[in-house]
Design a protein around this motif. Structure first.
Motif, PDB file in Angstrom:
ATOM      1  N   ARG A  68       1.868  -4.633   0.280  1.00 44.41           N
ATOM      2  CA  ARG A  68       2.969  -4.500  -0.673  1.00 44.41           C
ATOM      3  C   ARG A  68       2.948  -5.603  -1.735  1.00 44.41           C
ATOM      4  O   ARG A  68       3.830  -5.659  -2.590  1.00 44.41           O
ATOM      5  CB  ARG A  68       4.304  -4.518   0.061  1.00 44.41           C
ATOM      6  CG  ARG A  68       4.478  -3.412   1.090  1.00 44.41           C
ATOM      7  CD  ARG A  68       5.864  -3.469   1.711  1.00 44.41           C
ATOM      8  NE  ARG A  68       6.898  -3.245   0.715  1.00 44.41           N
ATOM      9  CZ  ARG A  68       8.205  -3.504   0.930  1.00 44.41           C
ATOM     10  NH1 ARG A  68       8.596  -3.983   2.091  1.00 44.41           N
ATOM     11  NH2 ARG A  68       9.089  -3.286  -0.015  1.00 44.41           N
ATOM     12  N   TRP A  69       1.946  -6.481  -1.664  1.00 44.95           N
ATOM     13  CA  TRP A  69       1.859  -7.561  -2.634  1.00 44.95           C
ATOM     14  C   TRP A  69       1.208  -7.076  -3.926  1.00 44.95           C
ATOM     15  O   TRP A  69       0.594  -6.010  -3.974  1.00 44.95           O
ATOM     16  CB  TRP A  69       1.065  -8.729  -2.058  1.00 44.95           C
ATOM     17  CG  TRP A  69       1.725  -9.417  -0.905  1.00 44.95           C
ATOM     18  CD1 TRP A  69       2.870  -9.037  -0.260  1.00 44.95           C
ATOM     19  CD2 TRP A  69       1.287 -10.607  -0.240  1.00 44.95           C
ATOM     20  NE1 TRP A  69       3.177  -9.914   0.753  1.00 44.95           N
ATOM     21  CE2 TRP A  69       2.211 -10.878   0.792  1.00 44.95           C
ATOM     22  CE3 TRP A  69       0.187 -11.447  -0.410  1.00 44.95           C
ATOM     23  CZ2 TRP A  69       2.069 -11.983   1.639  1.00 44.95           C
ATOM     24  CZ3 TRP A  69       0.049 -12.544   0.428  1.00 44.95           C
ATOM     25  CH2 TRP A  69       0.990 -12.816   1.439  1.00 44.95           C
ATOM     26  N   ALA A  70       1.323  -7.907  -4.950  1.00 45.37           N
ATOM     27  CA  ALA A  70       0.742  -7.562  -6.245  1.00 45.37           C
ATOM     28  C   ALA A  70      -0.777  -7.704  -6.213  1.00 45.37           C
ATOM     29  O   ALA A  70      -1.336  -8.415  -5.374  1.00 45.37           O
ATOM     30  CB  ALA A  70       1.334  -8.454  -7.331  1.00 45.37           C
ATOM     31  N   ASP A  71      -1.425  -7.018  -7.138  1.00 42.72           N
ATOM     32  CA  ASP A  71      -2.874  -7.085  -7.257  1.00 42.72           C
ATOM     33  C   ASP A  71      -3.283  -8.236  -8.172  1.00 42.72           C
ATOM     34  O   ASP A  71      -2.866  -8.287  -9.344  1.00 42.72           O
ATOM     35  CB  ASP A  71      -3.433  -5.778  -7.831  1.00 42.72           C
ATOM     36  CG  ASP A  71      -3.239  -4.593  -6.905  1.00 42.72           C
ATOM     37  OD1 ASP A  71      -2.794  -4.802  -5.763  1.00 42.72           O
ATOM     38  OD2 ASP A  71      -3.525  -3.462  -7.341  1.00 42.72           O
TER      39      ASP A  71
ATOM     40  N   PHE B 160      -6.172  -3.136   3.106  1.00 40.89           N
ATOM     41  CA  PHE B 160      -4.977  -3.919   3.425  1.00 40.89           C
ATOM     42  C   PHE B 160      -4.054  -3.188   4.403  1.00 40.89           C
ATOM     43  O   PHE B 160      -2.903  -3.591   4.600  1.00 40.89           O
ATOM     44  CB  PHE B 160      -4.211  -4.276   2.148  1.00 40.89           C
ATOM     45  CG  PHE B 160      -5.024  -5.103   1.189  1.00 40.89           C
ATOM     46  CD1 PHE B 160      -5.203  -6.461   1.398  1.00 40.89           C
ATOM     47  CD2 PHE B 160      -5.629  -4.518   0.089  1.00 40.89           C
ATOM     48  CE1 PHE B 160      -5.960  -7.224   0.535  1.00 40.89           C
ATOM     49  CE2 PHE B 160      -6.396  -5.267  -0.785  1.00 40.89           C
ATOM     50  CZ  PHE B 160      -6.560  -6.630  -0.564  1.00 40.89           C
ATOM     51  N   ALA B 161      -4.550  -2.135   5.026  1.00 42.40           N
ATOM     52  CA  ALA B 161      -3.748  -1.399   6.000  1.00 42.40           C
ATOM     53  C   ALA B 161      -3.351  -2.314   7.149  1.00 42.40           C
ATOM     54  O   ALA B 161      -4.154  -3.094   7.658  1.00 42.40           O
ATOM     55  CB  ALA B 161      -4.545  -0.213   6.537  1.00 42.40           C
ATOM     56  N   GLY B 162      -2.086  -2.239   7.542  1.00 46.99           N
ATOM     57  CA  GLY B 162      -1.592  -3.059   8.635  1.00 46.99           C
ATOM     58  C   GLY B 162      -1.303  -4.484   8.253  1.00 46.99           C
ATOM     59  O   GLY B 162      -1.016  -5.314   9.128  1.00 46.99           O
ATOM     60  N   SER B 163      -1.349  -4.812   6.961  1.00 51.46           N
ATOM     61  CA  SER B 163      -1.106  -6.177   6.489  1.00 51.46           C
ATOM     62  C   SER B 163       0.125  -6.220   5.595  1.00 51.46           C
ATOM     63  O   SER B 163       0.343  -5.295   4.794  1.00 51.46           O
ATOM     64  CB  SER B 163      -2.321  -6.680   5.701  1.00 51.46           C
ATOM     65  OG  SER B 163      -1.990  -7.828   4.933  1.00 51.46           O
ATOM     66  N   PRO B 164       0.932  -7.285   5.659  1.00 55.91           N
ATOM     67  CA  PRO B 164       2.037  -7.423   4.711  1.00 55.91           C
ATOM     68  C   PRO B 164       1.559  -7.428   3.266  1.00 55.91           C
ATOM     69  O   PRO B 164       2.303  -7.063   2.354  1.00 55.91           O
ATOM     70  CB  PRO B 164       2.662  -8.771   5.090  1.00 55.91           C
ATOM     71  CG  PRO B 164       2.273  -8.999   6.512  1.00 55.91           C
ATOM     72  CD  PRO B 164       0.906  -8.381   6.654  1.00 55.91           C
TER      73      PRO B 164
ATOM     74  N   ALA C 252       6.637   1.828   3.106  1.00 50.68           N
ATOM     75  CA  ALA C 252       5.875   0.657   3.529  1.00 50.68           C
ATOM     76  C   ALA C 252       4.966   0.163   2.428  1.00 50.68           C
ATOM     77  O   ALA C 252       4.675  -1.023   2.338  1.00 50.68           O
ATOM     78  CB  ALA C 252       5.065   0.993   4.776  1.00 50.68           C
ATOM     79  N   ALA C 253       4.460   1.070   1.595  1.00 55.69           N
ATOM     80  CA  ALA C 253       3.521   0.694   0.544  1.00 55.69           C
ATOM     81  C   ALA C 253       4.206   0.368  -0.774  1.00 55.69           C
ATOM     82  O   ALA C 253       3.536  -0.006  -1.732  1.00 55.69           O
ATOM     83  CB  ALA C 253       2.518   1.822   0.327  1.00 55.69           C
ATOM     84  N   SER C 254       5.515   0.499  -0.855  1.00 59.98           N
ATOM     85  CA  SER C 254       6.207   0.208  -2.104  1.00 59.98           C
ATOM     86  C   SER C 254       6.078  -1.269  -2.426  1.00 59.98           C
ATOM     87  O   SER C 254       6.233  -2.120  -1.560  1.00 59.98           O
ATOM     88  CB  SER C 254       7.686   0.596  -1.994  1.00 59.98           C
ATOM     89  OG  SER C 254       8.311  -0.140  -0.952  1.00 59.98           O
TER      90      SER C 254
END
Length: 384
Positions: free
Chosen positions: A158-161, A151-155, A122-124
């Motif tokens: 997995r987005w970039a920083d 960002f737990a529970g948010s799409p 999920a975090a990849s």
């Protein structure tokens, strides 16, 4: 399983039922029976439903969503359109339906995982966005964000920083514009986006000099509007139309990461120009400065069209970008509040601004274009 009749032709009907037809009939019948059969919620579903009802009874408030104006300034004529979408919270009924139909989204399932997917998967990180998505991101497990995992529970997990999410396309020559000139326009666009949405000083309300310096000063109406908005914001001069800002006396970022996802493209424009199109969504995790540790998120999607024209043929400033359009949609920020700052809603905080009356939207859905003709409505976000 229903019993298939004999393969012998029916003399009364004059035809036989083939194996394929009968198999399809059996499968369709079983599916319909399962679909219409009553289902009792699981014990965990009932627990989640009760928790959601208790939260609703405590007066937990939803989040806000709003859209700002698209700017048009062509051939010396300026037409400004303003649109507002403000949304407050996930309706209880929607949450109950999601839980009842998808037990993997229950609060008690694998803490920290998304929709039952192993946390490592999920975090990849997602690959860079190269085309418009065909649908909104999948529903995530309703995990409560924390200072350690904002960002737990948010799409967006997995987005970039930050600026790493603003990936430039490979520059090529366009018409009379060389590869180097196109690349310069792309880099200027990224500089504007970074300073306007990610720079810590800009976020704290300071003047975004880099972003302002990229805009062609010949756009006097736009430059004056933004200057007024930064000095004295009001309903007709809102810096949030172009810049992301919060009041450091009230809020701070939960950590030092803002999540970013989107894409940038370019093409030949009218009158031998180059048009750079940018479409990016930024997710800001906030916590109040009053000692609370509750984390909430504000999501903003920005769309810009920036042009580079030949200064020999047109009245433009060499090395600057002409803003042909800027538009935005903001999720979880109070509507009808015009002090130039985000005002996200916290479940334990007081209501800011009026209650929303418009439709529900998903702030993470990047599959739809922003409607330039929509009206100034306050709506509801389905999630933050």
């Amino acid at each position: 399983m229903a019993e298939r009749p004999s393969d012998e032709p029916n003399p009364d009907s004059g035809s036989a039922i083939s194996d394929e037809v009968w198999e399809k009939f059996v499968q369709d019948s079983e599916r319909d029976i399962h679909a219409t059969a009553p289902k009792e919620p699981s014990a965990r579903a009932r627990v989640v439903t009760r928790r959601l009802r208790e939260q609703d009874a405590r007066g937990a408030q939803p989040e806000g969503w709003r859209t700002g104006p698209a700017w048009r300034e062509m051939d010396g004529r300026a037409a400004r359109r303003r649109r507002l979408w403000a949304i407050f919270g996930v309706p209880l009924a929607i949450a109950v339906v999601v839980v009842a139909n998808k037990p993997s989204l229950l609060l008690g399932d694998t803490p920290g995982s998304d929709a039952g997917v192993p946390e490592a998967i999920a975090a990849s990180p997602l690959p860079a966005e190269t085309a418009a998505p065909t649908a909104a991101p999948s529903e995530m497990a309703p995990v409560t964000p924390t200072l350690e995992r904002p960002f737990a529970g948010s799409p967006a997990a997995r987005w970039a920083d930050g600026a790493a999410g603003i990936v430039l396309p490979k520059a090529t020559a366009v018409g009379s514009w060389s590869k180097a000139e196109v690349e310069q326009a792309l880099r200027q666009t990224k500089a504007l986006l970074v300073d306007a949405n990610l720079d810590p000083a800009t976020l704290r309300g300071e003047r975004p000099e880099t972003a302002l310096g990229v805009i062609d000063p010949i756009q006097t109406d736009l430059v004056d509007l933004l200057d007024t908005a930064l000095r004295k914001p009001d309903k007709k001069h809102d810096p949030l139309w172009m810049f992301s800002r919060y009041d450091p006396a009230e809020l701070r970022l939960a950590g030092d990461v803002v999540k970013t996802r989107g894409r940038m493209t370019f093409e030949a424009g009218k009158d031998a120009s180059v048009v750079v199109h940018a479409d990016f969504t930024f997710v800001y995790p906030f916590v109040r400065t009053d000692g609370s540790t509750e984390v909430t998120r504000t999501i903003i999607r920005r769309v810009l069209d920036l042009e580079v024209s030949d200064p020999v043929k047109y009245q433009v400033t060499p090395g600057k970008l002409f803003v042909a359009r800027y538009d935005q949609e903001i999720g979880n920020s109070a509507c009808d509040v015009y002090d130039g700052y985000f005002h996200p809603q916290f479940s334990t905080g007081e209501q800011v601004g009026p209650l929303p009356t418009g439709p529900t939207m998903d702030p993470y859905d990047r599959s739809e274009v922003i409607d330039e003709e929509r009206t100034d409505d306050c709506g509801v976000v389905s999630r933050t």
